[in-house]
Write an enzyme that holds these catalytic residues in place. Structure first.
Site, short mmCIF file in Angstrom:
data_model
loop_
_atom_site.label_atom_id
_atom_site.label_comp_id
_atom_site.label_asym_id
_atom_site.label_seq_id
_atom_site.Cartn_x
_atom_site.Cartn_y
_atom_site.Cartn_z
N ASP A 305 0.87 -1.17 0.00
CA ASP A 305 0.00 0.00 0.00
C ASP A 305 0.91 1.23 0.00
O ASP A 305 2.05 1.17 0.47
CB ASP A 305 -0.89 -0.02 1.24
CG ASP A 305 -1.95 1.06 1.21
OD1 ASP A 305 -2.26 1.53 0.10
OD2 ASP A 305 -2.45 1.44 2.28
N THR A 307 0.09 4.60 1.26
CA THR A 307 0.03 5.35 2.51
C THR A 307 0.41 4.46 3.68
O THR A 307 -0.14 3.38 3.86
CB THR A 307 -1.39 5.91 2.72
OG1 THR A 307 -1.77 6.65 1.56
CG2 THR A 307 -1.44 6.81 3.94
N ASP A 540 -1.56 -1.06 6.37
CA ASP A 540 -1.82 -0.61 7.74
C ASP A 540 -3.27 -0.22 7.96
O ASP A 540 -3.69 -0.02 9.08
CB ASP A 540 -0.93 0.58 8.10
CG ASP A 540 -1.25 1.82 7.28
OD1 ASP A 540 -1.92 1.68 6.23
OD2 ASP A 540 -0.84 2.93 7.68
#
Length: 797
Positions: A305, A307, A540
């Site tokens: 990912d 971010t 996350d």
């Protein structure tokens, strides 16, 4: 700031009192379910002491004690050494795991005595009021008391992929997680009564189940067991049916049986994994499932990912570009939106920091951000309906502001559109038509260690794919700054094909994807797996949970949502993407070194079985005493294997462990057995031989065996480093000392004084060394050719 507390009764806002909590704890109505991160101390002791190998050695040791030759019982020390080493390393790993597990544990927030308190899951009691926010894991079953657009994903329990909107009175189940909104619920079932606990008790995480390496070793041990039965039976018959005295026959039988057992193979595997856990623990990396160390070493695709992985999770408001609509209070609307959500995400937090003054707008409805919608919003009494989200989702394709957002996003900024919506944000058909009022530009800081990490993976032939919910052009710009190959051609996931085969082709060929929904992330992981790739997924956010669960290895950031940490096999507690190469390196060290030491142990087993069969068929006494095979195992296998199992090793993990080990061990074992048996027969004086003749014949055979076995060690230690050369030299020096020092000659009953016999021993050893070396080169050529064929097939496919 609006909150669900405004609609809750006073007793719910207060939660339980300290006295009520104490009463429930005393009654045992707590959530104290055993979710052990490792085996108990008692289990570790039993598992390391009461093993099949220790049982075999114990019986053989008792037989030797019955003969009165205590020196020949040296191998009994291996029972103590194996057990002690295994227990010490696993107890150290247990301590490391449990310390890290406490740090990485999901901690729910409960209301007690009117205060919101963060506690351990085990401290939740019946009737506790538990708060929920985006990304939170539901730790016990309960009844919803209030919710603001509360959406819960129950797919990990029910298989249903769509989030479920929860309203007051609805049931929530432990094991599910919040994908949007906020709320509170009352705990109605805790501990073993909760749904997730009833569904399945959590298995011990300190396990080698699902490990390809362990499965391969089990297969090898099963094969060895089949060899041991006929070899052992023939040895026992040959030794006991001959003309030897019973004590001598028993010594010969034990000497033949002891080296057949690969006593250190399972031990070295356990030690290597345990040391891996400890090393990674020092880097704040929690290994929740032990095979993950091995699995990540096999990974050839990492899906990351953007971010929180390539960029910092926190953001900063860079600029607000108003679009020229007069009389619109853009700063005031942004401040109101930032305060409308009880649990704002990182973008809203950045906006709230930039506009700290509360305008006092009263909220009628809230629609929190979700990865599926790509927007959030609020309806305010007297001020209309406001939305904030992705411009390419809220605006029509031909809207001029979409092009401007694409242009700005190409600089690596996150671009959000502030707009006025036609309908209430919580309306089923909402938000309707959106009037664009401003572009909100958020700056994302690239992690300083991200480029080095991507460079490492590129050097190790591991493909990195960036899969993000953000605008594809913006994601491509960030990846481009990190020099990720393929970043110049980002793919908008809304145009991805739905057919699995076509999706697999696109995902395999491209490197950067934007506007990816959680379900698409999951599908992309599956598509890569269908192409034969071993996939690791890092993330996350709650939008990563499904993909993390389906990936071969899920890696979560410690600061990520509790739901991601719960489903991941590895948690990076320091939140550093740069820790990942160390995990990969540790996995490669474990697998590569276990393969090395497996070659040593299995070579010994092969030559021991074959030598016992040859001696039994020829009906001659076994050439060695138990003390001989014990010291041989120490110098050619035991000590070197322990050092090699803990050494650095960056060789990429490959499948086919069993085949590679057997191809190396079988030829070496056959050569050693043949050369040893030939040298023994050349000097054996027959049944009427004196004790001196027997001692010299045994010494001759031992010199041949150790010479070739040390060469096998030298082969397995390649490529050389100074410490490997020192290790081999040390083993050679110890072996020479054993044969040359008068005390050790007497102690081990060795007599190399007959130079003719010793010359025969070295001649047979030299022939064996040449054959072993030739077999190694041939095997290497075969492996290289197979690799070329596999590469050609892959390119053709």
């Amino acid at each position: 700031m609006p909150s669900e507390q405004h609609v809750l009764p006073a007793d719910v806002v207060r939660g339980l009192t300290a006295a009520e909590v104490a009463e429930r704890v005393a009654a045992g109505r707590t959530n104290d379910v055993s979710t052990k991160a490792s085996r108990t101390t008692g289990e570790i002791i039993r598992a390391n002491v009461f093993t099949r190998i220790n049982a075999i050695y114990g019986v053989l040791f008792a037989i030797i004690l019955s003969t009165g030759y205590l020196v020949d019982g040296l191998f009994g020390g291996l029972i103590i050494v194996n057990s002690a080493i295994g227990m010490i390393q696993e107890l150290r790993a247990k301590r490391t795991l449990e310390q890290l597990a406490i740090v990485g544990q999901a901690r729910p927030r409960v209301r007690r005595d009117g205060e919101s308190t963060e506690i351990d899951p085990a401290e939740v009691v019946l009737d506790d009021v538990i708060e929920l926010g985006t990304g939170d894991k539901v730790v016990v079953d309960g009844e919803v008391l209030a919710g603001e657009a509360l959406e819960i994903d129950e797919s990990l329990l029910t298989g249903e992929s769509d989030p479920v909107v929860k309203r007051p009175g609805d049931e929530v189940m432990s094991g599910s997680f919040v994908v949007a909104g906020s709320g509170a619920f009352r705990a109605t079932k805790v501990g073993k009564d909760a749904y997730a606990a009833r569904l399945a008790e959590e298995a011990s995480k300190f396990t080698l189940v699902k490990s390809e390496l362990r499965a391969g070793i089990d297969k090898i041990l099963k094969f060895i067991t089949y060899l041991l039965v006929p070899a052992g039976a023939l040895t026992i018959y040959n030794q006991l049916a001959g003309d030897q005295a019973l004590p001598d026959a028993l010594r010969g039988m034990v000497a033949a049986l002891v080296p057949m057992v690969p006593e250190g193979l399972v031990l070295m595997t356990s030690v290597a994994f345990a040391v891996g856990v400890i090393r990674l623990g020092k880097r704040q990396c929690l290994v929740q499932e032990l095979p993950a160390i091995e699995g990540l070493a096999r990974v050839d695709v990492v899906c990351a990912d953007k971010t929180g992985t390539l960029t910092e999770n926190a953001m900063r408001l860079g600029e607000v570009r108003e679009l020229g609509v007069d009389g619109v209070p853009v700063p005031v609307a942004l401040a109101a939106l930032a305060r409308a959500e009880a649990r704002p995400n990182a973008s809203m937090l950045a906006i709230g920091e930039a506009f700290p003054d509360d305008p006092g707008w009263r909220t009628d409805a809230v629609m929190p951000f979700s990865s599926a919608r790509k927007w959030s919003g609020a309806s305010f009494d007297g001020h209309g309906n406001w939305v904030l989200g992705a411009p390419d989702v809220l605006l029509d394709a031909d809207h001029p502001e979409r092009a401007e957002a694409e242009r700005v996003g190409a600089q690596g900024l996150r671009v959000l559109l502030l707009g006025h919506a036609e309908r209430r944000v919580d309306a089923p058909e909402g938000p309707g038509a959106v009037t664009a009022l401003a572009l909100v530009l958020l700056e994302q800081k690239i992690r300083p260690d991200a480029k080095d990490t991507l460079d490492y993976f590129a050097h190790q032939s591991v493909t990195v794919k960036v899969i993000s919910g953000d605008n594809a052009v913006s994601v491509g710009a960030v990846a481009g700054k990190l020099d990720l190959p393929g970043a110049q051609d980002p793919v908008d996931a809304r145009r991805l094909p739905e057919e699995s085969h076509e999706l697999a082709d696109v995902v395999e060929e491209s490197a950067v994807f934007g506007r990816v929904t959680p379900l698409q992330k999951r599908a992309m992981v599956g598509a890569l797996q269908s192409k034969g790739h071993t996939v690791a997924m890092t993330g996350d956010g709650v939008n990563d949970v499904l993909a993390l669960k389906d990936a071969d290895i899920g890696v979560a950031m410690g600061a990520g949502s509790p739901a991601t940490r719960a489903v991941a096999q590895i948690v990076l507690l320091d939140n550093k993407f740069a820790t990942l190469p160390h995990v990969v390196g540790e996995g490669r060290r474990v697998i590569g070194n276990i393969e090395r030491v497996s070659n040593l142990f299995l070579t010994k087993t092969v030559y021991s079985v074959l030598l016992a069969l040859a001696v039994g068929i020829a009906q001659v006494p076994y050439p060695f005493l138990p003390r001989h095979v014990t010291i041989t195992a120490w110098f050619t296998i035991g000590l070197p294997a322990f050092v090699l199992s803990l050494a650095p090793n960056n060789e990429r993990a490959r499948s086919g462990f069993v085949g590679r080990v057997m191809r190396a061990a079988l030829p070496a074992g056959v050569v050693i057995a043949a050369a040893t048996f030939v040298s023994y027969l050349l000097v054996y004086q027959g049944s009427g031989a004196s004790e001196l003749d027997k001692e010299q014949a045994g010494t001759t055979a031992l010199i041949t065996l150790i010479s070739i076995a040390l060469w096998v060690l030298a082969i397995i230690a390649r490529p050389y480093a100074w410490w490997k050369i020192a290790l081999i030299a040390g083993m050679v020096a110890l072996t020479l000392a054993m044969f040359l020092i008068p005390f050790t000659q007497d102690f081990f009953l060795l007599d190399p004084s007959n130079l003719g016999y010793t010359g025969i021993a070295f001649a047979c050893g030299a022939v064996g060394i040449v054959l072993v070396e030739a077999a190694w080169w041939i095997n290497r050529a075969v492996v290289a050719r197979r690799a070329e064929v596999d590469t050609e097939v892959t390119h053709m496919g």
